[in-house]
Design a protein around this motif. Structure first.
Motif, PDB file in Angstrom:
ATOM      1  N   ALA A 144       0.835  -1.195   0.000  1.00  0.00           N
ATOM      2  CA  ALA A 144       0.000   0.000   0.000  1.00  0.00           C
ATOM      3  C   ALA A 144       0.872   1.248   0.000  1.00  0.00           C
ATOM      4  CB  ALA A 144      -0.915   0.004   1.220  1.00  0.00           C
ATOM      5  N   THR A 145       0.350   2.336  -0.542  1.00  0.00           N
ATOM      6  CA  THR A 145       1.106   3.589  -0.568  1.00  0.00           C
ATOM      7  C   THR A 145       1.292   4.109   0.856  1.00  0.00           C
ATOM      8  OG1 THR A 145       0.203   4.147  -2.726  1.00  0.00           O
ATOM      9  CG2 THR A 145       1.162   5.943  -1.434  1.00  0.00           C
ATOM     10  N   PRO A 146       2.525   4.224   1.332  1.00  0.00           N
ATOM     11  CA  PRO A 146       2.745   4.686   2.711  1.00  0.00           C
ATOM     12  C   PRO A 146       2.671   6.214   2.780  1.00  0.00           C
ATOM     13  CG  PRO A 146       4.846   4.218   1.673  1.00  0.00           C
ATOM     14  CD  PRO A 146       3.785   3.886   0.651  1.00  0.00           C
ATOM     15  N   PRO A 147       2.519   6.769   3.967  1.00  0.00           N
ATOM     16  CA  PRO A 147       2.565   8.234   4.109  1.00  0.00           C
ATOM     17  C   PRO A 147       3.988   8.750   3.925  1.00  0.00           C
ATOM     18  CG  PRO A 147       2.346   7.192   6.253  1.00  0.00           C
ATOM     19  CD  PRO A 147       2.214   6.091   5.242  1.00  0.00           C
ATOM     20  N   LEU A 148       4.096  10.050   3.702  1.00  0.00           N
ATOM     21  CA  LEU A 148       5.417  10.634   3.467  1.00  0.00           C
ATOM     22  C   LEU A 148       6.322  10.525   4.693  1.00  0.00           C
ATOM     23  CD1 LEU A 148       4.581  13.828   1.365  1.00  0.00           C
ATOM     24  CD2 LEU A 148       5.863  11.816   0.626  1.00  0.00           C
ATOM     25  N   TRP A 149       5.724  10.575   5.889  1.00  0.00           N
ATOM     26  CA  TRP A 149       6.566  10.453   7.080  1.00  0.00           C
ATOM     27  C   TRP A 149       7.238   9.090   7.112  1.00  0.00           C
ATOM     28  CZ3 TRP A 149       6.005   6.449  10.326  1.00  0.00           C
ATOM     29  CH2 TRP A 149       4.757   5.807  10.421  1.00  0.00           C
ATOM     30  N   ALA A 175      14.240  -0.779  13.316  1.00  0.00           N
ATOM     31  CA  ALA A 175      13.291   0.225  12.837  1.00  0.00           C
ATOM     32  C   ALA A 175      12.945  -0.014  11.371  1.00  0.00           C
ATOM     33  CB  ALA A 175      13.862   1.626  13.033  1.00  0.00           C
ATOM     34  N   LEU A 176      13.947  -0.356  10.555  1.00  0.00           N
ATOM     35  CA  LEU A 176      13.686  -0.653   9.147  1.00  0.00           C
ATOM     36  C   LEU A 176      12.746  -1.841   9.003  1.00  0.00           C
ATOM     37  CD1 LEU A 176      17.238  -0.187   7.555  1.00  0.00           C
ATOM     38  CD2 LEU A 176      15.259   1.311   7.302  1.00  0.00           C
ATOM     39  N   ALA A 177      12.994  -2.889   9.789  1.00  0.00           N
ATOM     40  CA  ALA A 177      12.127  -4.063   9.722  1.00  0.00           C
ATOM     41  C   ALA A 177      10.700  -3.722  10.141  1.00  0.00           C
ATOM     42  CB  ALA A 177      12.693  -5.173  10.599  1.00  0.00           C
ATOM     43  N   ALA A 178      10.570  -2.933  11.212  1.00  0.00           N
ATOM     44  CA  ALA A 178       9.239  -2.556  11.678  1.00  0.00           C
ATOM     45  C   ALA A 178       8.518  -1.689  10.648  1.00  0.00           C
ATOM     46  CB  ALA A 178       9.348  -1.814  13.006  1.00  0.00           C
ATOM     47  N   LEU A 179       9.251  -0.776  10.012  1.00  0.00           N
ATOM     48  CA  LEU A 179       8.641   0.074   8.986  1.00  0.00           C
ATOM     49  C   LEU A 179       8.161  -0.750   7.799  1.00  0.00           C
ATOM     50  CD1 LEU A 179      11.129   3.085   9.074  1.00  0.00           C
ATOM     51  CD2 LEU A 179       8.709   3.161   9.700  1.00  0.00           C
ATOM     52  N   LEU A 180       8.941  -1.736   7.390  1.00  0.00           N
ATOM     53  CA  LEU A 180       8.550  -2.566   6.253  1.00  0.00           C
ATOM     54  C   LEU A 180       7.314  -3.402   6.577  1.00  0.00           C
ATOM     55  CD1 LEU A 180      12.024  -3.762   4.903  1.00  0.00           C
ATOM     56  CD2 LEU A 180      10.438  -2.166   3.822  1.00  0.00           C
ATOM     57  N   VAL A 181       7.312  -4.011   7.757  1.00  0.00           N
ATOM     58  CA  VAL A 181       6.155  -4.813   8.146  1.00  0.00           C
ATOM     59  C   VAL A 181       4.907  -3.935   8.271  1.00  0.00           C
ATOM     60  CG1 VAL A 181       5.175  -6.253   9.965  1.00  0.00           C
ATOM     61  CG2 VAL A 181       7.555  -6.576   9.272  1.00  0.00           C
ATOM     62  N   GLY A 182       5.066  -2.772   8.879  1.00  0.00           N
ATOM     63  CA  GLY A 182       3.930  -1.872   9.025  1.00  0.00           C
ATOM     64  C   GLY A 182       3.392  -1.391   7.693  1.00  0.00           C
ATOM     65  N   ALA A 183       4.289  -1.154   6.724  1.00  0.00           N
ATOM     66  CA  ALA A 183       3.846  -0.714   5.403  1.00  0.00           C
ATOM     67  C   ALA A 183       3.159  -1.837   4.640  1.00  0.00           C
ATOM     68  CB  ALA A 183       5.034  -0.187   4.604  1.00  0.00           C
ATOM     69  N   TYR A 214       1.404  -4.309   5.991  1.00  0.00           N
ATOM     70  CA  TYR A 214       0.097  -4.537   6.614  1.00  0.00           C
ATOM     71  C   TYR A 214      -0.403  -3.234   7.229  1.00  0.00           C
ATOM     72  CZ  TYR A 214       1.504  -9.434   6.231  1.00  0.00           C
ATOM     73  OH  TYR A 214       1.921 -10.657   5.758  1.00  0.00           O
ATOM     74  N   PRO A 215      -0.714  -2.237   6.406  1.00  0.00           N
ATOM     75  CA  PRO A 215      -1.075  -0.928   6.975  1.00  0.00           C
ATOM     76  C   PRO A 215      -2.427  -0.923   7.674  1.00  0.00           C
ATOM     77  CG  PRO A 215      -1.426  -0.949   4.611  1.00  0.00           C
ATOM     78  CD  PRO A 215      -0.779  -2.248   4.945  1.00  0.00           C
ATOM     79  N   GLY A 222      -3.273  -1.640  -0.834  1.00  0.00           N
ATOM     80  CA  GLY A 222      -2.695  -2.797  -0.169  1.00  0.00           C
ATOM     81  C   GLY A 222      -3.450  -4.085  -0.384  1.00  0.00           C
ATOM     82  N   VAL A 223      -4.074  -4.268  -1.540  1.00  0.00           N
ATOM     83  CA  VAL A 223      -4.804  -5.506  -1.830  1.00  0.00           C
ATOM     84  C   VAL A 223      -3.801  -6.553  -2.293  1.00  0.00           C
ATOM     85  CG1 VAL A 223      -6.636  -6.572  -3.192  1.00  0.00           C
ATOM     86  CG2 VAL A 223      -6.863  -4.199  -2.426  1.00  0.00           C
ATOM     87  N   HIS A 224      -3.428  -7.453  -1.398  1.00  0.00           N
ATOM     88  CA  HIS A 224      -2.478  -8.505  -1.746  1.00  0.00           C
ATOM     89  C   HIS A 224      -3.127  -9.639  -2.525  1.00  0.00           C
ATOM     90  CE1 HIS A 224      -0.359  -7.053   2.150  1.00  0.00           C
ATOM     91  NE2 HIS A 224      -0.031  -6.300   1.124  1.00  0.00           N
ATOM     92  N   GLN A 225      -4.412  -9.845  -2.296  1.00  0.00           N
ATOM     93  CA  GLN A 225      -5.154 -10.861  -3.026  1.00  0.00           C
ATOM     94  C   GLN A 225      -6.630 -10.501  -2.991  1.00  0.00           C
ATOM     95  OE1 GLN A 225      -4.569 -14.587  -0.999  1.00  0.00           O
ATOM     96  NE2 GLN A 225      -6.059 -14.112   0.580  1.00  0.00           N
ATOM     97  N   ILE A 226      -7.386 -11.009  -3.959  1.00  0.00           N
ATOM     98  CA  ILE A 226      -8.824 -10.784  -4.021  1.00  0.00           C
ATOM     99  C   ILE A 226      -9.495 -12.080  -3.584  1.00  0.00           C
ATOM    100  CG2 ILE A 226     -10.770 -10.267  -5.521  1.00  0.00           C
ATOM    101  CD1 ILE A 226      -8.855  -8.624  -7.243  1.00  0.00           C
ATOM    102  N   ASP A 227     -10.174 -12.022  -2.447  1.00  0.00           N
ATOM    103  CA  ASP A 227     -10.799 -13.225  -1.910  1.00  0.00           C
ATOM    104  C   ASP A 227     -12.003 -13.667  -2.735  1.00  0.00           C
ATOM    105  OD1 ASP A 227      -9.335 -13.706   0.789  1.00  0.00           O
ATOM    106  OD2 ASP A 227      -9.718 -11.565   0.730  1.00  0.00           O
TER     107      ASP A 227
END
Length: 966
Positions: free
Chosen positions: A496-501, A601-609, A611-612, A680-685
């Protein structure tokens, strides 16, 4: 900071320009105050001088002022017509007849029956009340789009060149704005290039071109265009088919003939930087030129001067994109510094190049190529050396080269990752492997051979053809490798498109990683060097045992012995094996902690992005604006994703071959897929095909190619059209479970969402019995049933009726009632009045049958849904409770949405998915009047853009829409 003043000056310039571009006046002032506080703290900590701090603040202020001044001047010379067009609804529907005079300032692009070029206007006469009065434009740029009427006009269009004077007559309109949340905004894109108007002309006769000034920038560029075109024709003669376009893009930067499908494959694997002329290409060019000059025994000073003069020519020849301009400026600065024997570090050259480009064009800061080019280059300068030292040195030259390439690739991927996610919402896991294999192969084999073939072809044709044949073999290997990797769709990740921050935080954490790695590596090298010096001291002492033991003078430690009075000279005692580190253990621990924290922090940012919406318990129903068609995206509170239809343009007849465009607009690939990926649509159910008309399913071909689909619900028919056959065949080939929309099917998606098929399409009712082609029972849990293979029914294949072939699909639509947190949404595709009556009949009939009667109906017991059964629901009672939102059938056609239908459902709100200025006249005034009389508020995608509904866990329904900018 004092070591790199130009770098920090440029950073503050970028901050000032960014603040002015995205913040109001108070925001700019707040950002400046924050920067002032930061610089003051650095001065107090003696990490920065007052002079540098003042220069940085001046850079911030000057950049903000430049951008504000530029924005204030970026207006049209036709303010009144522009304001009237924006006030119209829709804005891009307002057109003025106009006659434009000006000069062509871009190479005309011919694509099928459309020609496009930019004109620096000198005057324009806009028709209105009274005789049109010419208005001076003062060089304002307009984008001219010419629709050719006959194939013979292609020859006239080919004669249009940059630098010519033109008079164009056509319809003046404003560019379309973004009408979907997060969608592409064409108006804002063109405004960033100082273009406010489109001028559409019909036929080549509407354009009258004449020779322009002989000596001008545009005329000089016209000659360069001619050289590029001549070289491109040579490439066409040397290479077959798509390889010609590929080689023109690779060697000359001519991307017009690059195959769109091939470009998408390169893009999926993160290899577009190979096709864009950049620093790599400039380096190869200078390396080849330097080798040639050395063969001519030219002195170093003259050779550097020749190379400096050659760089601008190569930049122009390669198309002068931001990446090649950046590379060219850096190369010229570096060569000049080398000529003056004052070559500094690469960051200074990079900062100087960025500053020069932003001084020339502040809008360059918003260019994606500009951002990627400078950030990746800066990351390579800062991080490659530190990362390389983590890897083995390599015993042989080829292992050392592989480790070097791995370092560059990993660092480049890490630096480009935030922008790749932000702009393109995708990442291929095999991107690093693809870069490791293809970058050296293309850079050191294919590209030099391609350039050599072009050069030799002009000197001796057979030699050029021979080298081209060798290059063709290399290209075939490249294409085969690319095709194989891109076919592994399971390795594609959607973000998904993350925020600029988030982007800023990622780069901040990555900068800490590079900084701490550099510090730790420097400490390690100092320690190793000291150990080596100590070893040499010990060896020297062993050879001369009578000499006193002493440490190296820099680390000498004097200790007064107990018998100091006996022999003062021999009293100097030191231990050669004790080394005082340049970085204390406490500082090293601090760096280790900082490195661990930054990596975490990098790992947390990637996981958070990735699964936003992990903690978002709201449900969403989004009516996407796909023009004249339908596409509805639904996200449940549990994170399940549904898509009802995918839009698509309807084609009438077969276009002549000359009218076919290289990359025609396709709503699925250009609109639906990007919007789903941004969310952030990883799959269409569950993918629902309301029916098989092209304006509902054509875009789904791109959706199924880009996003995994777990199950399909469709109206149970087939249609003899290319779009329908291709879509159904793709579903079968992908082994996707398909469910026929039979009355009574129910899905329990999650705790807060359910789906019910409220009635069978008429073609299914005509059959003696009907059942799902793939499955005979209705799944009760999307998370369990739709993810697994459908169970067998135990009924012989002969008992399964053939799928009916229905040409007219509008009255054969799937009818769904979706419940989200107690809120009900009705979707009926393009159901007409006859199907509406059929559905109402089925609903009343369902009320008259008891559950026991339902189980003993014509449907065999083996076919009856196991769980749940078909209970009495609000949709199957004569006293139907009002629903919340109704999707108006068939885009508001007169033949649907009858009074009886509206009276039965009594929707509180309605949505009409309809295209702007459509040729059908949808929505029909009669339908709008029926809605008005029923007191139903209706949103329209042609006027309101995308319409979104959000339902919170308490059942509160909120609506918003992306109104086109006016």
């Amino acid at each position: 900071m004092s070591q790199r003043p130009l770098v920090w000056f440029t950073v503050c310039w970028v901050l000032g320009s960014s603040a002015a571009a995205s913040l109001p006046s108070l925001g700019i002032a707040a950002a400046g105050a924050a920067l002032l506080a930061l610089l003051a703290s650095q001065v107090l900590l003696r990490r920065c001088s007052w002079t540098l701090a003042a220069a940085c603040m001046a850079a911030f202020g000057l950049a903000a002022g430049q951008r504000t001044w530029t924005d204030a001047r970026n207006v049209t010379a036709l303010p009144e017509p522009y304001a009237a067009a924006l006030a119209a609804s829709p804005a891009d529907g307002a057109a003025y007849e106009a006659k434009l005079a000006g000069k062509i300032v871009s190479p005309p692009e011919i694509d099928g029956d459309r020609v496009q070029f930019r004109v620096a206007g000198s005057s324009i006469a806009v028709s209105g009340e009274g005789a049109p009065v010419p208005v001076k434009l003062g060089g304002e740029r307009l984008l001219v789009q010419v629709k050719l009427a006959k194939e013979e006009e292609l020859q006239a269009a080919a004669a249009w060149k940059r630098g010519q004077q033109v008079i164009v007559t056509g319809a003046l309109t404003v560019p379309a704005s973004g009408t979907n949340f997060g969608g592409f905004d064409y108006r804002a894109y063109l405004r960033g290039q100082r273009i406010h108007w489109l001028l559409g002309a019909d036929g080549a006769a509407a354009v009258h071109a004449s020779a322009g000034p002989r000596w001008s920038v545009a005329s000089l560029l016209q000659r360069m265009d001619a050289v590029r075109a001549a070289l491109g024709r040579r490439m066409d003669a040397l290479y077959p088919g798509v390889q010609a376009g590929y080689m023109k893009g690779l060697v000359l930067g001519i991307s017009d003939d690059l195959d769109p499908a091939m470009f998408r494959q390169f893009s999926q694997l993160g290899l577009t930087h190979i096709l864009a002329i950049s620093g790599l290409h400039v380096a190869v060019f200078l390396y080849a030129l330097g080798g040639l000059l050395r063969m001519l025994r030219m002195t170093r000073e003259r050779m550097l001067l020749v190379m400096i003069a050659a760089v601008p020519l190569y930049v122009l020849l390669a198309g002068a994109s931001p990446s090649v301009v950046r590379s060219g400026i850096m190369a010229m600065l570096g060569l000049a510094a080398a000529r003056l024997h004052k070559l500094k570090d690469g960051l200074h050259l990079l900062a100087a190049a960025a500053l020069l480009m932003l001084l020339w064009e502040p809008y360059m800061l918003g260019n994606v190529g500009f951002q990627l080019s400078f950030l990746v280059t800066a990351g390579l300068i800062m991080g490659t050396s530190s990362f390389r030292k983590l890897l083995p040195r390599g015993g042989k030259w080829w292992t050392t080269s592989m480790y070097d390439l791995l370092s560059v690739t990993v660092v480049a991927q890490a630096v480009s990752l935030p922008l790749t996610i932000y702009y393109f919402n995708g990442l291929h896991v095999l991107s690093i492997a693809a870069n490791l294999v293809l970058v050296p192969f293309i850079s050191f084999v294919v590209m030099p051979l391609g350039g050599a073939s072009l050069l030799l072809e002009g000197l001796w044709h057979p030699a050029g053809v021979l080298v081209a044949q060798m290059t063709v073999l290399g290209n075939e290997l490249t294409f085969g490798f690319i095709m194989k990797l891109s076919s592994w769709k399971s390795f594609r990740l959607i973000w998904a498109t993350p925020p600029l921050w988030w982007v800023a935080a990622f780069y901040g954490a990555l900068g800490v990683v590079f900084y701490t790695l550099g510090k730790l590596q420097a400490a390690k090298e100092d320690s190793a060097a000291a150990e080596g010096e100590t070893s040499r001291e010990v060896s020297s002492i062993a050879d001369e045992p009578t000499q006193p033991l002493q440490l190296p003078r820099a680390n000498q430690s004097r200790v007064e012995p107990r018998n100091a009075g006996k022999d003062a000279e021999t009293a100097v005692w030191s231990a050669p094996f004790i080394e005082l580190p340049t970085v204390s253990p406490a500082a090293q621990r601090k760096h280790h902690f900082a490195l661990a924290g930054a990596v975490s922090a990098l790992a947390a940012l990637l996981v958070g992005a990735y699964y936003p919406d992990a903690f978002d318990r709201n449900a969403y129903v989004d009516f996407l604006d796909v023009g004249q068609g339908d596409s509805i995206y639904i996200r449940t509170a549990g994170g399940k994703h549904m898509l009802i239809d995918g839009g698509g343009a309807v084609s009438f007849g077969n276009y002549e071959a000359w009218r076919q465009r290289k990359d025609p607009f396709e709503v699925g690939r250009k609109v639906v897929v990007p919007l789903l990926q941004q969310r952030g649509v990883h799959q269409i159910d569950l993918l629902v095909l309301s029916h098989l008309d092209s304006d509902h399913i054509k875009g789904l071909l791109a959706v199924m190619d880009a996003i995994p689909v777990r199950a399909i619900l469709w109206n149970g028919t087939v249609k003899a059209s290319e779009d329908a056959v291709s879509l159904l065949r793709s579903a079968v080939d992908a082994d996707i479970p398909m469910y026929r929309a039979a009355s009574g099917l129910n899905w329990r998606i999650d705790s807060g969402a359910s789906i019910q098929v409220i009635g069978s399409p008429p073609s299914l009712l005509d059959a003696e019995s009907f059942r799902s082609v793939v499955d005979a029972k209705a799944p009760s849990s999307a998370s369990e049933e739709l993810a697994s293979s459908p169970p067998t029914t135990g009924v012989p294949d002969a008992a399964i009726p053939a799928v009916p072939d229905v040409e007219d699909q509008n009255g054969e639509s799937t009818a769904l009632l979706i419940n989200l947190y107690g809120r009900q949404f009705l979707f009926t595709g393009d159901a007409d009045a006859e199907e509406e009556r059929s559905l109402l009949t089925q609903l009343h009939a369902g009320e008259e049958r008891s559950p026991e009667q339902s189980s003993s109906s014509k449907t065999p017991a083996a076919e009856t849904p196991k769980t749940p059964t078909t209970p009495k629901t609000p949709a199957t009672t004569k006293k139907q409770q009002p629903i919340d939102v109704m999707k108006i059938s068939h885009h508001g056609s007169k033949s649907s949405s009858t009074d009886e239908w509206l009276a039965f459902w009594q929707p509180s709100e309605a949505v009409i998915s309809v295209g702007r200025n459509n040729m059908y006249g949808h929505p029909h005034p009669d339908v709008l009047e029926r809605l008005r009389q029923a007191g139903i508020e209706a949103a329209r995608t042609d006027l309101d853009g995308e319409v979104q509904f959000r339902i919170n866990p308490g059942g509160v329904l909120q609506q918003r829409h992306d109104v086109p900018a006016r």
